[in-house]
Structure formats: structure tokens, C-alpha cells
Design a protein around this motif. Structure first.
Motif, short mmCIF file in Angstrom:
data_model
loop_
_atom_site.label_atom_id
_atom_site.label_comp_id
_atom_site.label_asym_id
_atom_site.label_seq_id
_atom_site.Cartn_x
_atom_site.Cartn_y
_atom_site.Cartn_z
N HIS A 46 0.96 -1.19 0.07
CA HIS A 46 0.00 -0.10 -0.08
C HIS A 46 0.93 1.35 -0.08
CE1 HIS A 46 -3.98 -1.50 0.65
NE2 HIS A 46 -3.27 -2.71 1.28
N SER A 47 0.58 2.33 -0.61
CA SER A 47 1.27 3.57 -0.77
C SER A 47 1.09 4.26 0.57
CB SER A 47 0.92 4.14 -2.23
OG SER A 47 1.11 3.75 -3.17
N PHE A 48 1.56 4.01 1.56
CA PHE A 48 1.45 4.84 2.87
C PHE A 48 2.68 4.63 3.71
CE2 PHE A 48 0.10 4.88 7.32
CZ PHE A 48 -0.81 5.86 7.11
N TRP A 49 2.91 5.64 4.36
CA TRP A 49 4.07 5.65 5.24
C TRP A 49 3.86 6.32 6.54
CZ3 TRP A 49 8.31 3.42 4.23
CH2 TRP A 49 9.43 3.49 4.85
N PRO A 50 4.15 5.74 7.73
CA PRO A 50 3.67 6.20 9.00
C PRO A 50 3.82 7.60 9.27
CG PRO A 50 4.99 4.37 9.25
CD PRO A 50 5.07 4.61 7.77
N GLU A 51 4.79 8.40 8.75
CA GLU A 51 5.03 9.70 9.15
C GLU A 51 4.32 10.71 8.15
OE1 GLU A 51 7.78 7.52 9.13
OE2 GLU A 51 8.18 7.46 11.14
N THR A 52 4.27 10.19 7.13
CA THR A 52 3.70 11.14 5.97
C THR A 52 2.39 10.61 5.33
OG1 THR A 52 5.06 9.88 4.02
CG2 THR A 52 6.23 11.70 5.39
N GLY A 53 1.73 9.63 5.62
CA GLY A 53 0.60 8.98 5.06
C GLY A 53 0.85 8.68 3.73
N LEU A 56 4.23 10.68 -0.56
CA LEU A 56 5.52 9.57 -0.63
C LEU A 56 6.46 10.33 -1.66
CD1 LEU A 56 4.18 5.80 -0.78
CD2 LEU A 56 4.76 7.35 1.16
N ASN A 57 7.78 10.06 -1.56
CA ASN A 57 8.82 10.60 -2.37
C ASN A 57 9.60 9.46 -2.99
OD1 ASN A 57 10.76 10.09 -0.73
ND2 ASN A 57 10.21 12.04 0.45
N LYS A 58 10.61 9.89 -4.10
CA LYS A 58 11.18 8.80 -4.70
C LYS A 58 12.36 8.04 -3.66
CE LYS A 58 14.17 7.85 -8.60
NZ LYS A 58 14.68 8.28 -9.87
N ALA A 59 12.71 8.86 -2.55
CA ALA A 59 13.57 8.19 -1.49
C ALA A 59 12.68 7.03 -0.76
CB ALA A 59 13.97 9.47 -0.66
N LEU A 60 11.25 7.41 -0.33
CA LEU A 60 11.01 6.25 0.34
C LEU A 60 10.49 5.32 -0.83
CD1 LEU A 60 8.13 8.45 2.24
CD2 LEU A 60 10.36 7.42 3.31
N SER A 61 10.20 5.55 -1.98
CA SER A 61 9.99 4.44 -2.73
C SER A 61 11.24 3.47 -3.00
CB SER A 61 9.66 4.91 -4.19
OG SER A 61 8.40 5.53 -4.31
N ASP A 85 4.77 7.50 -10.24
CA ASP A 85 5.67 7.27 -11.21
C ASP A 85 6.89 6.97 -10.56
OD1 ASP A 85 3.71 7.40 -13.27
OD2 ASP A 85 4.23 9.56 -13.55
N HIS A 86 7.35 7.56 -9.58
CA HIS A 86 8.87 7.29 -9.15
C HIS A 86 8.96 5.97 -8.30
CE1 HIS A 86 7.02 8.14 -4.95
NE2 HIS A 86 6.78 9.48 -5.49
N PHE A 87 7.76 5.29 -7.85
CA PHE A 87 7.81 3.98 -7.48
C PHE A 87 7.92 2.78 -8.66
CE2 PHE A 87 6.10 -0.07 -6.30
CZ PHE A 87 6.76 -0.72 -5.08
#
Length: 101
Positions: A46-53, A56-61, A85-87
Motif C-alpha cells: 500500500h502506498s502509505f508511510w507512517p510519518e507522511t501518510g 511519498l517521494n522517490k527516496a521512500l520508494s 511514477d517514481h515507485f
């Protein structure tokens, strides 16, 4: 009344890398991608990150796909919505198959 807008030169440009793949299902043998037999080992993401919901950005991908590869997996199934797209770019660059339904 008719309004005509004229802009000189290029108004909008999109550049996107793409490639062609062949996917073949051989009866009683398996799935082949570009002529190579593939055994899918993967996760659902799922496209979700605890701190940012969902922001997301390319670094997290990159971090997510590297974690998938570190777990000796080669595939990821996207859930319910199209990925960023970055993922997809990171999956392509690291050799991770991305499955969307």
C-alpha cells in the motif's frame, strides 16, 4: 464570443522512460518474461508511510523496493490505486516486477 489563445513554442512537455516486455504463459511450464522463466516471490504494498501518510517521494520508494529486494523477493502487487511514477521507476531500475489489478 470566441477567445483564441496562442502561445509561442512548446507549452507542455513530458519525458518518460519506457520499455517493452513480453510475458508468456506456457501451459504446464510457467510464466516467462522476455524468454526467461520467472517464479514470483513478492508482497502486496500500500502506498502509505507512517510519518507522511500517502505523501511519498522517490527516496521512500527506493527504501521500500530495496527492502523487498533484501527479502529476496522479485515482485510487488499494488493495492487498489495506481502507484507513483517514481515507485515504478525504482522497481524498473532494481529489477522488481510490479503487478497492478
Amino acid at each position: 464570443m470566441c477567445i483564441v489563445l496562442r502561445a509561442p513554442g512548446v507549452v507542455h512537455r513530458v519525458e518518460q522512460r519506457f520499455g517493452f516486455r513480453t510475458v508468456e504463459l506456457r501451459e504446464r511450464d510457467g510464466i516467462y518474461v522476455n524468454g526467461v522463466k520467472i517464479k514470483f516471490k513478492g508482497v502486496c504494498r500500500h502506498s502509505f508511510w507512517p510519518e507522511t501518510g500517502r505523501a511519498l517521494n522517490k527516496a521512500l520508494s527506493l527504501e521500500d523496493v530495496q527492502l523487498i529486494k533484501d527479502m529476496n523477493m522479485n515482485a510487488v502487487r499494488m493495492s487498489h490505486y495506481p502507484p507513483d511514477d517514481h515507485f515504478l521507476d525504482v522497481c524498473d531500475s532494481l529489477g522488481c516486477l510490479c503487478w497492478m489489478n
